[in-house]
Design a protein around this motif. Structure first.
Motif, PDB file in Angstrom:
ATOM      1  N   LYS A  36      -4.427  -3.855  -3.139  1.00 23.45           N
ATOM      2  CA  LYS A  36      -3.214  -4.313  -2.295  1.00 23.45           C
ATOM      3  C   LYS A  36      -2.584  -5.811  -3.059  1.00 23.45           C
ATOM      4  O   LYS A  36      -3.598  -6.550  -3.252  1.00 23.45           O
ATOM      5  CB  LYS A  36      -3.815  -4.480  -0.900  1.00 23.45           C
ATOM      6  N   VAL A  42       0.925  -1.117   0.026  1.00 21.35           N
ATOM      7  CA  VAL A  42       0.001  -0.174  -0.037  1.00 21.35           C
ATOM      8  C   VAL A  42       0.889   1.202  -0.167  1.00 21.35           C
ATOM      9  O   VAL A  42       1.454   1.456   1.168  1.00 21.35           O
ATOM     10  CB  VAL A  42      -0.928   0.068   1.370  1.00 21.35           C
ATOM     11  N   VAL A 100      -1.984   1.282  -6.102  1.00 22.57           N
ATOM     12  CA  VAL A 100      -2.018   1.216  -4.647  1.00 22.57           C
ATOM     13  C   VAL A 100      -0.541   0.425  -3.925  1.00 22.57           C
ATOM     14  O   VAL A 100       0.053   0.593  -3.474  1.00 22.57           O
ATOM     15  CB  VAL A 100      -3.017   0.187  -4.113  1.00 22.57           C
TER      16      VAL A 100
END
Length: 639
Positions: free
Chosen positions: A197, A150, A173
């Motif tokens: 993610k 992240v 991300v």
């Protein structure tokens, strides 16, 4: 219970099937006939085998992609296209949403996106990462792969507003970045990123690193090729400059030999101008010490070095003055027809002239400028040589003129022979012309007088220049000399024509008359023009007699006025002279003396009281006028 061969074959087909759902369905159907424990063990092993087979299949695809990239490296043509192919393959094998390559620029210490795949935001394709910011800078600094599941939540990454905005606009991300390394230098970073993610596995890191190594080879090869190309171009330019310099040096050497030959052949400024003009393919003008042109190449050089008023162009004069200080070529700084460059001709501290060169196709580089300067030095040698020869000739001719004017009868035969050696017939000389000119202008005046009358002799005697010329019309000879002198000499010139000589033995007497006339004319405040000495014979007769009779005449005529001035320091004699020169007009006398007419009248009354009431009568005024003029001449002579 065991499985039949056909069932085993079906299980192996399920292991190799592309669809995971088809494999699971086959596993459940075929193992249903086995006990539960043995069925679970078999399914587990089949799935492990399927996973291994999938991994090998993927590894084969990766190797195939890497081999394809390696082949393309060997045929490197278009750097951008090859890098984009690498990004495409990495994107396909990694299976990420976005894949991009950023190149590191050492000169500005920043990363710039060069190739992308999967991006949607235009701003991301133009992203620049400043030093020390973002995940890319961390990869460059550590030279190791860096990743984050992240990005926005990772505080170990140095965040920067512009980078974060671009990442957010793209919706990224998770990110993985691997360095493009060549030796000890980082050339860039290859990125794989997802919009969700994701934990990057070692296999993914290794795969992306392999593509990064290929991309590093591409960039390094490209840079080496660019350096080699630049080096080759620089070498080509150096060779071109070297060849040009060699050609220029050979041309300069040839010009130097030609200029030296001009001196050895006893050449002149014309030879220097011709040699330099042909070598540079330009127009050349050589000026003398008075900045008068003495040589053109070609004959009509077409170089405008003079101003509208006839004098030297200010820009050209400024360039010549600057060259006198530096000794180098000075560019005039204008366009044709003005010259492009000028260089002074000097010998030590003596200024002898200048060389001005017009525009041409041949560029005036260092070698060409040195050639012009060498030509100026040769021109100086030629000028010095010519002046030395002229000085020697002037000395010989001056000695001949002096011997002729002495009139030594025992040396006439010798003088005739000496004159004939100078191509002068001494027996034809009948005119004597005397010139009063300043010492610094005598050399120029001598040359002008020599050119004015062919067959004559020019020399110096008693501080005056003397011209002995054929023909009995000495006034015409004097006018010709004055015209030549006026064109060559800037100052005032007084030319006096002596009386015609009956024979060459009388030349000395004629010179004496002309010399005395110069003194008389100068004392009469006449310093320029042509004068016939015969017109001043009365003055010379009265002034030349001198002695007590002349002094007694002056004293008996205006003595009281002279003594009055001496005793009282007045200006009666000055007023008397002005009165005589003003046609006996008191008003004119006042204007000449710059005083009021009443002052003049008072002084005239005093003069009348001293000289008698009849002093203004014609006969008395004539004697007074002569006495005043003779006294003025005598005073000037004594002064």
């Amino acid at each position: 219970m065991s499985l039949a061969v056909t069932q085993v074959v079906e299980l192996l087909d399920a292991v190799a099937a592309d669809s995971e759902d088809d494999a699971v369905e086959a596993f459940e159907r075929l193992t249903a006939q086995l006990p539960a424990g043995r069925a679970a063990e078999l399914v587990s092993r089949l799935r492990d085998l399927r996973s291994l087979l999938t991994r090998w299949r993927r590894r084969g695809q990766e190797l195939s992609a890497l081999f394809s990239s390696a082949r393309e490296l060997a045929e490197l043509r278009d750097t951008d296209a090859l890098l984009h192919r690498l990004v495409e393959r990495a994107h396909a094998l990694m299976g990420t949403d976005v894949t991009y390559l950023s190149e590191f620029h050492e000169d500005v210490d920043e990363l710039r996106v060069r190739s992308t795949l999967g991006t949607v935001a235009p701003s991301f394709r133009d992203l620049r990462v400043p030093p020390g910011m973002g995940l890319a800078s961390k990869v460059v600094r550590t030279r190791c792969p860096q990743w984050t599941p992240v990005y926005q939540a990772n505080d170990s990454i140095p965040h920067e507003q512009e980078i974060d905005t671009a990442v957010a606009a793209e919706g990224l991300v998770s990110m993985l970045g691997v360095p493009l390394v060549a030796g000890d230098r980082v050339l860039g970073v290859l990125f794989a990123a997802n919009r969700s993610k994701h934990e990057f596995t070692p296999d993914e890191i290794a795969l992306l690193s392999a593509f990064a190594d290929h991309a590093a080879v591409v960039l390094q090869t490209t840079r080496l090729l660019e350096q080699a190309r630049a080096a080759a171009q620089e070498a080509e330019r150096a060779n071109s400059v070297l060849a040009s310099n060699v050609t220029a040096m050979e041309r300069a050497s040839a010009v130097h030999e030609d200029l030296t030959a001009v001196v050895l052949r006893g050449g002149s400024a014309e030879g220097v101008a011709e040699t330099l003009g042909k070598a540079l393919e330009r127009r050349v003008v050589i000026l003398d010490r008075d900045l008068v042109p003495v040589a053109h190449e070609p004959a009509e050089a077409g170089v405008r070095y003079s101003a509208a008023d006839g004098g030297l162009d200010p820009a050209v004069r400024e360039a010549i003055d600057a060259s006198r200080l530096s000794g180098r070529c000075v560019f005039v700084g204008d366009d044709p027809p003005r010259p492009e460059v000028a260089v002074a001709v000097v010998a030590g501290e003596t200024f002898l002239g200048a060389v001005v060169v017009g525009y041409g196709d041949l560029e005036l580089r260092e070698v060409e400028q040195r050639t012009i300067e060498r030509a100026a030095q040769i021109a100086a040698l030629v000028a010095v040589k010519q002046e030395a020869i002229a000085a020697a000739e002037d000395r010989v001719r001056g000695e001949l003129v002096a011997d002729v004017l002495r009139g030594d009868q025992h040396r006439w035969e010798e003088l005739l022979l000496r004159a004939r050696a100078r191509e002068v017939r001494l027996e034809d000389l009948r005119s004597v012309v005397v010139v009063g000119v300043s010492a610094d202008g005598r050399r120029t005046a001598t040359e002008a007088m020599r050119r004015s009358v062919p067959g004559g002799l020019v020399g110096e005697r008693d501080g005056l220049l003397v011209l002995l010329a054929p023909g009995e019309d000495s006034v015409s000879v004097a006018r010709a000399a004055w015209n030549a002198l006026s064109a060559a000499h800037r100052g005032s010139v007084l030319v006096v024509a002596g009386p015609p000589a009956g024979s060459m033995q009388e030349l000395g007497q004629c010179f004496e008359s002309a010399r005395r006339c110069v003194e008389v004319v100068r004392k009469l405040n006449t310093s320029a023009g042509v004068v016939d000495s015969r017109a001043y014979e009365p003055y010379m007769a009265m002034f030349g007699a001198g002695g007590k009779d002349l002094s007694g005449f002056i004293d008996s005529t205006i003595g009281p006025v002279l003594r009055w001035d001496a005793e009282r320091r007045t200006e009666l004699f000055q007023t008397l002279c002005a009165f005589v020169d003003s046609y006996a007009s008191p008003s004119r006398t006042a204007r000449v003396l710059h005083v009021h007419i009443n002052t003049v009248n008072q002084r005239l009354e005093r003069i009348g009281a001293l000289l008698g009431s009849t002093w203004r009568e014609p006969e008395s005024l004539f004697r007074i006028s002569v006495a005043a003029r003779l006294h003025a001449l005598a005073s000037a002579s004594e002064g």
